[in-house]
Design an enzyme around this catalytic site. Structure first.
Site, PDB file in Angstrom:
ATOM      1  N   ALA A  73     -11.935 -14.714 -13.686  1.00  0.00           N
ATOM      2  CA  ALA A  73     -12.877 -13.520 -13.399  1.00  0.00           C
ATOM      3  C   ALA A  73     -13.248 -13.303 -11.889  1.00  0.00           C
ATOM      4  O   ALA A  73     -13.759 -12.003 -11.822  1.00  0.00           O
ATOM      5  CB  ALA A  73     -13.922 -13.299 -14.395  1.00  0.00           C
ATOM      6  N   GLY A  83      -9.059 -11.944  -7.128  1.00  0.00           N
ATOM      7  CA  GLY A  83      -7.875 -11.079  -7.462  1.00  0.00           C
ATOM      8  C   GLY A  83      -7.731 -10.232  -8.680  1.00  0.00           C
ATOM      9  O   GLY A  83      -8.682  -9.360  -9.077  1.00  0.00           O
ATOM     10  N   GLU A 132     -15.825 -21.826  -9.181  1.00  0.00           N
ATOM     11  CA  GLU A 132     -16.207 -21.404  -7.760  1.00  0.00           C
ATOM     12  C   GLU A 132     -17.359 -22.349  -7.010  1.00  0.00           C
ATOM     13  O   GLU A 132     -18.065 -22.960  -7.994  1.00  0.00           O
ATOM     14  CB  GLU A 132     -16.601 -19.901  -7.586  1.00  0.00           C
ATOM     15  CG  GLU A 132     -15.517 -19.101  -8.268  1.00  0.00           C
ATOM     16  CD  GLU A 132     -14.358 -18.641  -7.251  1.00  0.00           C
ATOM     17  OE1 GLU A 132     -14.528 -19.413  -6.172  1.00  0.00           O
ATOM     18  OE2 GLU A 132     -13.374 -18.204  -7.717  1.00  0.00           O
ATOM     19  N   ALA A 153     -12.124 -23.955 -16.738  1.00  0.00           N
ATOM     20  CA  ALA A 153     -11.775 -23.232 -17.864  1.00  0.00           C
ATOM     21  C   ALA A 153     -10.699 -24.154 -18.806  1.00  0.00           C
ATOM     22  O   ALA A 153     -10.678 -23.835 -19.860  1.00  0.00           O
ATOM     23  CB  ALA A 153     -11.010 -21.992 -17.482  1.00  0.00           C
ATOM     24  N   LEU A 162      -5.691 -16.916 -14.701  1.00  0.00           N
ATOM     25  CA  LEU A 162      -6.108 -18.088 -13.846  1.00  0.00           C
ATOM     26  C   LEU A 162      -5.222 -18.347 -12.950  1.00  0.00           C
ATOM     27  O   LEU A 162      -3.811 -18.348 -13.167  1.00  0.00           O
ATOM     28  CB  LEU A 162      -6.210 -19.445 -14.819  1.00  0.00           C
ATOM     29  CG  LEU A 162      -7.421 -19.776 -15.607  1.00  0.00           C
ATOM     30  CD1 LEU A 162      -7.348 -21.196 -16.166  1.00  0.00           C
ATOM     31  CD2 LEU A 162      -8.663 -19.632 -14.886  1.00  0.00           C
ATOM     32  N   TYR A 215       4.724 -12.524 -12.567  1.00  0.00           N
ATOM     33  CA  TYR A 215       5.245 -11.919 -11.343  1.00  0.00           C
ATOM     34  C   TYR A 215       6.911 -11.935 -11.457  1.00  0.00           C
ATOM     35  O   TYR A 215       7.465 -13.203 -11.902  1.00  0.00           O
ATOM     36  CB  TYR A 215       4.962 -12.471 -10.018  1.00  0.00           C
ATOM     37  CG  TYR A 215       5.511 -11.798  -8.874  1.00  0.00           C
ATOM     38  CD1 TYR A 215       5.043 -10.429  -8.530  1.00  0.00           C
ATOM     39  CD2 TYR A 215       6.096 -12.433  -8.174  1.00  0.00           C
ATOM     40  CE1 TYR A 215       5.655  -9.820  -7.579  1.00  0.00           C
ATOM     41  CE2 TYR A 215       6.662 -11.901  -6.841  1.00  0.00           C
ATOM     42  CZ  TYR A 215       6.401 -10.488  -6.617  1.00  0.00           C
ATOM     43  OH  TYR A 215       6.960  -9.960  -5.460  1.00  0.00           O
ATOM     44  N   TYR A 247       9.896 -18.488  -6.326  1.00  0.00           N
ATOM     45  CA  TYR A 247       8.945 -18.023  -7.188  1.00  0.00           C
ATOM     46  C   TYR A 247       9.797 -17.970  -8.778  1.00  0.00           C
ATOM     47  O   TYR A 247       9.864 -18.901  -9.508  1.00  0.00           O
ATOM     48  CB  TYR A 247       8.555 -16.468  -6.672  1.00  0.00           C
ATOM     49  CG  TYR A 247       7.252 -16.257  -7.854  1.00  0.00           C
ATOM     50  CD1 TYR A 247       6.126 -16.779  -7.193  1.00  0.00           C
ATOM     51  CD2 TYR A 247       7.579 -15.998  -9.260  1.00  0.00           C
ATOM     52  CE1 TYR A 247       4.963 -16.283  -8.285  1.00  0.00           C
ATOM     53  CE2 TYR A 247       6.110 -15.771 -10.066  1.00  0.00           C
ATOM     54  CZ  TYR A 247       5.193 -15.863  -9.197  1.00  0.00           C
ATOM     55  OH  TYR A 247       3.923 -15.911 -10.151  1.00  0.00           O
ATOM     56  N   THR A 259      -3.846 -12.240  -2.583  1.00  0.00           N
ATOM     57  CA  THR A 259      -4.825 -13.118  -3.212  1.00  0.00           C
ATOM     58  C   THR A 259      -4.974 -14.260  -2.522  1.00  0.00           C
ATOM     59  O   THR A 259      -4.034 -14.962  -2.070  1.00  0.00           O
ATOM     60  CB  THR A 259      -4.891 -13.169  -4.558  1.00  0.00           C
ATOM     61  OG1 THR A 259      -3.734 -13.693  -4.962  1.00  0.00           O
ATOM     62  CG2 THR A 259      -4.721 -11.814  -5.373  1.00  0.00           C
TER      63      THR A 259
END
Ligand code: NAD
Length: 389
Positions: free
Chosen positions: A48, A51, A74, A111, A138, A224, A234, A274
């Protein structure tokens, strides 16, 4: 202390508390102008602090009036070392949300661990009762398996063949070729363990078994796709394989939530700057070109524009326009992947070089957005002023 930007490639060693607060304030103001009805009341956002996760929390709180618990990992400040940007963002979010009369609880920790899941469950019980929306956002380089204790590290590599393509060194504004060897079977599996859907499923199982999910709960995870130039690294690479696992998890969660009429959703979002996307080879160069094209066409969006549209229009709006693709995913990348935008990007891609980088791409805008992630480059902040870290 006076804090200046100190970046190396896609890493920033500093962050500015006031700049981060201003970033959150600007996103909040945008969300307030894009209010929506039928919003969930109590949301849990996993990832949270920066980004897409931060923008989701802001859109749901200030656009929809939702209470929230935010989970993130963080670094706090340490003597003369500022905290990480996500920490400052979360402190600012909590301040603004409480001023608005909303419940806003922050949980800083891993998490992926069972301990943090238990801590969140206790918080839901004591502060919210039940939740009706879970955002899973995440992006992490590693995960410790909560049962075996094994540590898995994700890699950004192609699968099956060596990849050679263009990328940009943002420190030197240099376009150069990069060659990346294909991932081993073990690396593919490890990336899936970190960035796949297993942990999303574990969160939903934990909340469901504690009966903390309200009827009709929605849970959403982000993915994505992008254009062909980024596919080897990717979509067809290790990260894409991990993202495929989100679809398996979505089906499993949908089955789990059947008894409460709940729904698991995958949203394909647009490429935005991000901390996570800056670390992917090729992608920052693609984004610099994309941003130039999208800004010229007037359809450029950042995290908050995407997330207010996602929650306000596609998920909870008065007449939710779903626009699901053939795999049942929400597509937020419709402007990015539109024919005219991609045709313009495709025209620039083969020509781009160090010499014409500034002219053919929005590398300056990309770098500005990157610095803003850490609270730098905002007009409303006096960077010569002493700040408390
Ligand atoms: P980000 O780096 O900005 O955010 C990652 C978040 O995860 C942060 O809040 C961080 O604190 C948290 N986090 C990381 N490890 C954690 C841990 N062990 N425990 C708790 N929290 C942890 O990343 P982002 O780009 O916003 O990515 C979020 C999601 O959106 C990802 O699934 C990503 O693949 C997806 N996505 C991103 C883009 C893009 O262009 N950035 C596009 C489409 C989809």
């Amino acid at each position: 202390m006076i804090i200046r930007p100190k970046t190396r490639g896609f890493i920033s060693l500093t962050a500015h508390p006031k700049g981060c607060e201003e970033n959150v304030r600007e996103q909040m103001e945008y969300a307030k102008k894009h209010k929506f009805q039928n919003a969930p009341k109590n949301v849990l956002v996993i990832g949270a602090s920066t980004g897409y996760g931060l923008a989701s929390r802001i859109a749901l709180a200030f656009g929809g009036g939702a209470n929230s618990i935010g989970v993130f990992f963080e670094r706090p400040s340490d003597r003369d070392k500022p905290a990480s940007a996500g920490k400052y963002n979360s402190v600012a979010f909590e301040k603004f949300a409480s001023q608005a009369g909303l419940v806003a609880e922050n949980v800083n920790g891993d998490a992926f661990s069972s301990e943090i899941k238990e801590r969140v469950i206790d918080l839901v019980k004591s502060k919210l009762g039940k939740i009706d929306c879970v955002v899973y956002s995440l992006a992490s380089p590693k995960r410790t398996d909560p049962f075996s204790g094994e540590v898995f590290k994700s890699v950004l590599k192609p699968i099956g063949a060596t990849f050679t393509g263009k990328t940009v060194n943002v420190d030197r504004d240099e376009v150069h070729e990069v060659t990346i060897e294909p991932a081993t079977a073990e690396e593919i599996k490890a990336t899936e363990k970190v960035m796949g859907g297993e942990d999303w499923e574990l969160w939903m199982q934990a909340l469901h078994s504690e009966k903390l999910l309200a009827r009709g709960t929605k849970t959403i995870a982000y993915s994505y796709i992008g254009p062909e130039v980024t596919w080897p690294i990717y979509t067809n690479g290790t990260i894409g394989a991990a993202k495929d696992d989100l679809m398996r998890a979505r089906a499993a969660i949908n089955f789990l939530l059947e008894d409460i009429g709940g729904q698991a959703i995958v949203s394909i979002n647009k490429a935005v700057v991000t901390q996570a996307s800056a670390a992917i080879p090729v992608v920052p160069l693609y984004m610099s070109i994309l941003f130039k094209v999208m800004k010229e066409k007037g359809c450029h969006e950042g995290c908050i524009e995407q997330m207010t549209r996602l929650f306000g229009e596609k998920l909870y709006g008065q007449s939710p326009a779903r626009s699901l693709d053939e795999q049942g995913r929400i597509r937020m990348d419709e402007f990015e992947l539109s024919k005219d935008v991609q045709a313009a990007v495709r025209e620039i891609w083969p020509k781009i070089s160090t010499e014409n980088l500034a002219e053919l791409s929005d590398i300056a805008g990309y770098k500005r957005e990157f610095l803003r992630l850490f609270g730098f480059g905002l007009n409303s902040v006096n960077y010569d002023e002493d700040v408390e870290i």
